[in-house]
Each structure stands twice: as structure tokens, then as C-alpha cells.
Design a protein around this motif. Structure first.
Motif, short mmCIF file in Angstrom:
data_model
loop_
_atom_site.label_atom_id
_atom_site.label_comp_id
_atom_site.label_asym_id
_atom_site.label_seq_id
_atom_site.Cartn_x
_atom_site.Cartn_y
_atom_site.Cartn_z
N ARG A 126 56.67 35.15 38.58
CA ARG A 126 55.49 35.99 38.37
C ARG A 126 54.30 35.28 39.01
O ARG A 126 54.19 34.05 38.96
N ILE A 127 53.40 36.05 39.61
CA ILE A 127 52.26 35.48 40.33
C ILE A 127 50.99 36.26 40.00
O ILE A 127 51.05 37.35 39.43
N GLU A 128 49.87 35.67 40.38
CA GLU A 128 48.59 36.36 40.45
C GLU A 128 48.19 36.34 41.91
O GLU A 128 48.39 35.33 42.59
N VAL A 129 47.64 37.44 42.41
CA VAL A 129 47.20 37.54 43.79
C VAL A 129 45.67 37.63 43.80
O VAL A 129 45.09 38.40 43.03
N TYR A 130 45.05 36.84 44.65
CA TYR A 130 43.60 36.85 44.82
C TYR A 130 43.29 37.16 46.28
O TYR A 130 44.06 36.78 47.17
N GLN A 152 36.10 41.58 53.66
CA GLN A 152 34.91 42.38 53.88
C GLN A 152 35.30 43.66 54.60
O GLN A 152 36.41 43.78 55.13
N GLY A 153 34.39 44.62 54.62
CA GLY A 153 34.59 45.84 55.40
C GLY A 153 35.76 46.67 54.93
O GLY A 153 36.04 46.78 53.73
N ASN A 154 36.46 47.25 55.90
CA ASN A 154 37.60 48.13 55.59
C ASN A 154 38.70 47.40 54.84
O ASN A 154 39.32 47.97 53.94
N ALA A 155 38.94 46.13 55.18
CA ALA A 155 39.99 45.37 54.51
C ALA A 155 39.67 45.24 53.02
O ALA A 155 40.55 45.39 52.17
N GLN A 156 38.42 44.99 52.69
CA GLN A 156 38.02 44.89 51.29
C GLN A 156 38.22 46.23 50.57
O GLN A 156 38.74 46.27 49.45
N ASP A 157 37.82 47.31 51.21
CA ASP A 157 37.99 48.63 50.61
C ASP A 157 39.45 48.94 50.33
O ASP A 157 39.80 49.46 49.26
N VAL A 158 40.31 48.62 51.27
CA VAL A 158 41.74 48.89 51.12
C VAL A 158 42.32 48.04 49.99
O VAL A 158 43.07 48.54 49.14
N LEU A 159 41.98 46.77 49.94
CA LEU A 159 42.51 45.90 48.90
C LEU A 159 42.00 46.29 47.52
O LEU A 159 42.75 46.21 46.54
N LYS A 160 40.76 46.72 47.42
CA LYS A 160 40.23 47.17 46.12
C LYS A 160 40.99 48.39 45.62
O LYS A 160 41.22 48.54 44.42
N ALA A 161 41.37 49.28 46.51
CA ALA A 161 42.05 50.51 46.13
C ALA A 161 43.56 50.35 45.99
O ALA A 161 44.22 51.21 45.40
N ALA A 162 44.11 49.27 46.50
CA ALA A 162 45.56 49.08 46.52
C ALA A 162 46.11 48.90 45.11
O ALA A 162 45.48 48.29 44.25
N ARG A 163 47.29 49.41 44.92
CA ARG A 163 47.99 49.27 43.63
C ARG A 163 49.38 48.71 43.90
O ARG A 163 50.38 49.39 43.73
N PHE A 164 49.44 47.44 44.33
CA PHE A 164 50.72 46.86 44.70
C PHE A 164 51.18 45.74 43.78
O PHE A 164 52.21 45.11 44.02
N ALA A 165 50.46 45.48 42.71
CA ALA A 165 50.81 44.36 41.82
C ALA A 165 52.25 44.43 41.33
O ALA A 165 52.99 43.44 41.39
N ASP A 216 54.74 45.92 42.66
CA ASP A 216 55.68 45.78 43.78
C ASP A 216 55.96 44.33 44.14
O ASP A 216 57.03 44.01 44.66
N VAL A 217 55.00 43.44 43.88
CA VAL A 217 55.17 42.03 44.24
C VAL A 217 55.31 41.14 43.00
O VAL A 217 55.17 39.93 43.07
N LEU A 218 55.64 41.77 41.86
CA LEU A 218 55.80 41.08 40.58
C LEU A 218 54.57 40.25 40.21
O LEU A 218 54.68 39.13 39.72
N ALA A 219 53.40 40.81 40.45
CA ALA A 219 52.16 40.12 40.14
C ALA A 219 51.62 40.59 38.79
O ALA A 219 51.70 41.77 38.46
N ASN A 220 51.08 39.65 38.04
CA ASN A 220 50.42 40.00 36.78
C ASN A 220 49.11 40.71 37.05
O ASN A 220 48.59 41.40 36.18
N GLY A 221 48.56 40.52 38.25
CA GLY A 221 47.33 41.18 38.61
C GLY A 221 46.90 40.83 40.01
O GLY A 221 47.38 39.86 40.61
N VAL A 222 46.00 41.65 40.56
CA VAL A 222 45.40 41.43 41.87
C VAL A 222 43.90 41.37 41.63
O VAL A 222 43.32 42.29 41.05
N PHE A 223 43.27 40.27 42.07
CA PHE A 223 41.88 40.02 41.74
C PHE A 223 41.04 39.76 42.99
O PHE A 223 41.48 39.04 43.89
#
Length: 70
Positions: free
Chosen positions: A11-15, A19-32, A34-41
Motif C-alpha cells: 500500500r502506498i501514498e502518492v504525492y 502546474q498548469g494542465n498537469a495540475q488540473d488533470v492530477l487534481k481531477a484524477a481518481r486513480f488511487a 487502481d494503484v493500491l494507494a491509500n490516497g493521492v495528495f
């Protein structure tokens, strides 16, 4: 995960920091799940966590990702 030496079942946490489009995509992503993550921060983990970090260029934008084994 592989480069950090983690097992697929760990189990992992992803941080992330981006910036820009990459930040927008990561904020909206729901992949926790899928990668067995306790959360994406947004932001980087505190210094007391043993994180594996990697900087990537994603479509011309700098993205820093970190994973922490839980």
C-alpha cells in the motif's frame, strides 16, 4: 513503484507537485484504487517520510511525483 523497490501488493501514498494542465488533470484524477494507494495528495510528503521521488516532463510541463510505502 518498481523503481522504488515496492511490491505490487504494498500500500502506498502518492504525492504530486505540478502546474498548469498537469495540475488540473492530477487534481481531477481518481486513480488511487487502481494503484493500491491509500490516497493521492497535492504537495510533497513531509521530510520524515521515506519517499521515492521522480521529476517528469509531461507534455512540456514539470511534474514531480513521490510515493511513500505505508
Amino acid at each position: 513503484r518498481k523503481e522504488a523497490g515496492f511490491e505490487v501488493t504494498d500500500r502506498i501514498e502518492v504525492y504530486y507537485q505540478a502546474q498548469g494542465n498537469a495540475q488540473d488533470v492530477l487534481k481531477a484524477a481518481r486513480f488511487a484504487a487502481d494503484v493500491l494507494a491509500n490516497g493521492v495528495f497535492e504537495g510533497m510528503p513531509s521530510a520524515d517520510k521515506n519517499a521515492f521521488m521522480r521529476e517528469q516532463n509531461v507534455n512540456g510541463e514539470k511534474v514531480t511525483l513521490a510515493v511513500v510505502k505505508k
